[in-house]
Motif scaffolding. Structure first.
Motif, short mmCIF file in Angstrom:
data_model
loop_
_atom_site.label_atom_id
_atom_site.label_comp_id
_atom_site.label_asym_id
_atom_site.label_seq_id
_atom_site.Cartn_x
_atom_site.Cartn_y
_atom_site.Cartn_z
N CYS A 46 0.83 -1.20 0.00
CA CYS A 46 0.00 0.00 0.00
C CYS A 46 0.87 1.25 0.00
CB CYS A 46 -0.92 0.00 1.22
SG CYS A 46 -0.04 0.02 2.80
N ASP A 47 0.26 2.39 -0.16
CA ASP A 47 0.95 3.67 -0.08
C ASP A 47 1.57 3.79 1.32
OD1 ASP A 47 1.10 6.68 0.61
OD2 ASP A 47 0.72 6.69 -1.56
N TYR A 48 2.80 4.29 1.39
CA TYR A 48 3.49 4.36 2.69
C TYR A 48 2.71 5.20 3.69
CZ TYR A 48 5.12 9.19 2.14
OH TYR A 48 5.17 10.56 2.02
N ARG A 49 1.96 6.20 3.20
CA ARG A 49 1.21 7.06 4.11
C ARG A 49 0.08 6.31 4.81
NH1 ARG A 49 1.17 11.48 -0.63
NH2 ARG A 49 0.91 9.48 -1.70
N VAL A 50 -0.52 5.34 4.10
CA VAL A 50 -1.56 4.51 4.71
C VAL A 50 -0.95 3.67 5.83
CG1 VAL A 50 -3.16 2.61 4.28
CG2 VAL A 50 -2.92 4.43 2.58
N LEU A 51 0.23 3.11 5.56
CA LEU A 51 0.89 2.27 6.56
C LEU A 51 1.33 3.11 7.76
CD1 LEU A 51 1.45 -0.75 6.62
CD2 LEU A 51 3.77 -0.28 5.79
N PHE A 52 1.83 4.30 7.50
CA PHE A 52 2.24 5.18 8.59
C PHE A 52 1.07 5.53 9.49
CE2 PHE A 52 2.54 9.61 10.12
CZ PHE A 52 3.58 9.44 11.02
N VAL A 70 7.12 1.63 18.10
CA VAL A 70 7.28 1.54 16.65
C VAL A 70 8.58 2.21 16.20
CG1 VAL A 70 6.02 3.67 16.08
CG2 VAL A 70 6.13 1.80 14.41
N VAL A 71 9.26 1.58 15.27
CA VAL A 71 10.46 2.13 14.63
C VAL A 71 10.21 2.09 13.13
CG1 VAL A 71 12.95 1.93 14.29
CG2 VAL A 71 11.92 1.21 16.47
N PHE A 72 10.20 3.24 12.50
CA PHE A 72 9.95 3.29 11.06
C PHE A 72 11.27 3.14 10.29
CE2 PHE A 72 6.14 5.61 12.58
CZ PHE A 72 5.18 4.81 11.99
N LEU A 73 11.28 2.22 9.33
CA LEU A 73 12.41 2.07 8.41
C LEU A 73 12.03 2.85 7.16
CD1 LEU A 73 12.97 -1.79 8.83
CD2 LEU A 73 13.77 0.09 10.28
N VAL A 74 12.82 3.87 6.84
CA VAL A 74 12.43 4.82 5.80
C VAL A 74 13.51 4.88 4.73
CG1 VAL A 74 11.53 7.15 5.36
CG2 VAL A 74 11.30 6.15 7.65
N TYR A 85 9.16 13.57 -1.84
CA TYR A 85 10.32 13.49 -0.96
C TYR A 85 10.10 14.31 0.31
CZ TYR A 85 12.96 11.53 -4.88
OH TYR A 85 13.39 10.74 -5.91
N LEU A 86 9.56 15.50 0.13
CA LEU A 86 9.34 16.38 1.27
C LEU A 86 8.24 15.85 2.17
CD1 LEU A 86 9.63 19.84 -0.52
CD2 LEU A 86 11.38 18.57 0.74
N SER A 87 7.22 15.22 1.59
CA SER A 87 6.12 14.67 2.39
C SER A 87 6.61 13.56 3.32
CB SER A 87 5.02 14.12 1.47
OG SER A 87 4.40 15.17 0.74
N SER A 111 7.51 14.38 6.92
CA SER A 111 6.47 14.62 7.91
C SER A 111 6.22 13.41 8.80
CB SER A 111 5.16 15.02 7.20
OG SER A 111 4.65 13.94 6.43
N VAL A 112 6.69 12.22 8.41
CA VAL A 112 6.48 11.04 9.25
C VAL A 112 7.57 10.89 10.31
CG1 VAL A 112 5.48 9.92 7.23
CG2 VAL A 112 7.80 9.30 7.94
N LEU A 113 8.63 11.69 10.22
CA LEU A 113 9.78 11.49 11.10
C LEU A 113 9.65 12.11 12.49
CD1 LEU A 113 12.65 12.06 8.48
CD2 LEU A 113 11.44 9.94 9.04
N PRO A 114 9.18 13.36 12.62
CA PRO A 114 9.16 13.98 13.96
C PRO A 114 8.34 13.18 14.96
CG PRO A 114 8.81 15.63 12.25
CD PRO A 114 8.73 14.30 11.57
N GLY A 115 8.91 13.01 16.15
CA GLY A 115 8.19 12.34 17.23
C GLY A 115 8.26 10.83 17.20
N HIS A 116 9.03 10.26 16.24
CA HIS A 116 9.11 8.81 16.13
C HIS A 116 10.57 8.36 16.07
CE1 HIS A 116 5.03 9.58 14.43
NE2 HIS A 116 4.74 8.51 15.16
N ASP A 117 10.80 7.10 16.46
CA ASP A 117 12.09 6.48 16.19
C ASP A 117 12.10 6.05 14.73
OD1 ASP A 117 13.46 6.60 18.66
OD2 ASP A 117 12.21 4.98 19.45
N PHE A 118 13.24 6.24 14.08
CA PHE A 118 13.32 5.86 12.67
C PHE A 118 14.76 5.60 12.26
CE2 PHE A 118 13.60 10.53 12.72
CZ PHE A 118 14.73 10.76 11.96
#
Length: 283
Positions: A170-176, A185-189, A210-212, A215-222
């Motif tokens: 699926c689209d990465y935004r749906v998964l996020f 949760v630790v996001f692999l990006v 790329y810029l969007s 927006s998934v990074l702040p506040g998360h481990d990645f």
């Protein structure tokens, strides 16, 4: 589990084999029970390593490019390479395949695609195109010069490669959105790199995309991957100088690895990740 793979079983542009051991070391610092979500799964190498290093953790692999279909067809791809190899060998290794030999190879591939309904053109193109080049379709392959550089050995079967992974597509935004509030949760990006060729990905990828991702990074481990061919880090440094925007990588640890596609294309891969021990320090 079986032995850990340090490179993907089949070619995939952008796979992180050069970073495999470093990545495994970072993953091992996260506690057992962490939830690793591979937003841009690609070849699945990051997901595979994460599951191997942390077998008790939940690992979600976003197979947006349907890499698992290519894995299921390894035996068929090997048969095709066996048929192509003697034709290509009529030409000195590394030279252009011309005339009837080229037509024979294309006919073999066309018949296979028509009869089987699937053809792993990406894998086959690595044995027929100039180093570092890929084709995603037969039409693309027809437009390129073919070279006598067919792989000499078969690809090994890898029935255990995706073992234990939760597979999504699926689209990465749906998964996020689905996992952004999951504890631990630790996001692999690992998105397609800015300013690089992304044609082997099944997506249209623009600057806004790329810029969007940022927006998934702040506040998360990645754990995030980019390269010095991208101007993204420079952009983020500029963002960091503007308090209303901020630099999402400001708190990250950085590792680099010098890599090359061929003798003329060299670059530096970059891995940035949040401190895995920060949670414990905070507690």
């Amino acid at each position: 589990m079986s032995q850990m793979y340090l490179s993907a079983p089949l070619p995939f542009v952008g796979q992180k084999r050069m970073f495999a051991r470093h990545f495994a070391e970072v993953v091992s610092q996260y506690p057992e029970g962490s939830v690793f979500v591979d937003l841009f799964g690609g070849s699945g190498l990051l997901s595979h390593i994460a599951k191997h290093v942390r077998p008790g953790s939940r690992v979600v692999y976003n197979d947006y490019d349907n890499y698992r279909l290519r894995l299921r067809n390894i035996e068929r791809t090997n048969v095709l390479l066996d048929r192509i190899r003697p034709i290509a060998s009529e030409f000195p290794r590394g030279t252009i395949i011309k005339g009837e030999a080229r037509r024979q190879i294309l006919t073999i591939l066309e018949n296979e695609e028509r009869e089987a309904g699937f053809l792993d053109v990406i894998t086959l193109s690595t044995s027929l195109l100039f180093s570092g080049k890929y084709a995603r379709s037969l039409d693309e392959l027809r437009r390129e010069n073919m070279y006598s550089k067919v792989r000499k050995t078969d690809y090994d079967p890898c029935h255990d490669y995706l073992e234990g992974l939760e597979i999504e597509s699926c689209d990465y935004r749906v998964l996020f959105e689905r996992f952004k509030d999951v504890p631990g949760v630790v996001f692999l990006v690992d998105p397609p790199y800015l300013s690089t060729d992304v044609k082997t990905y099944h997506m249209c990828w623009r600057l806004a995309d790329y810029l969007s991702v940022l927006s998934v990074l702040p506040g998360h481990d990645f754990i995030y991957f980019t390269s010095n061919k991208s101007s993204l880090l420079e952009l983020c440094e500029w963002m960091g100088k503007n308090p209303t925007v901020g630099n999402p990588f400001e708190r990250c640890i950085r590792r680099e690895y010098n890599a090359s596609l061929n003798y003329a294309a060299k670059y530096t891969d970059i891995m940035l990740y949040t401190d895995p021990t920060a949670r414990h320090k905070a507690n």
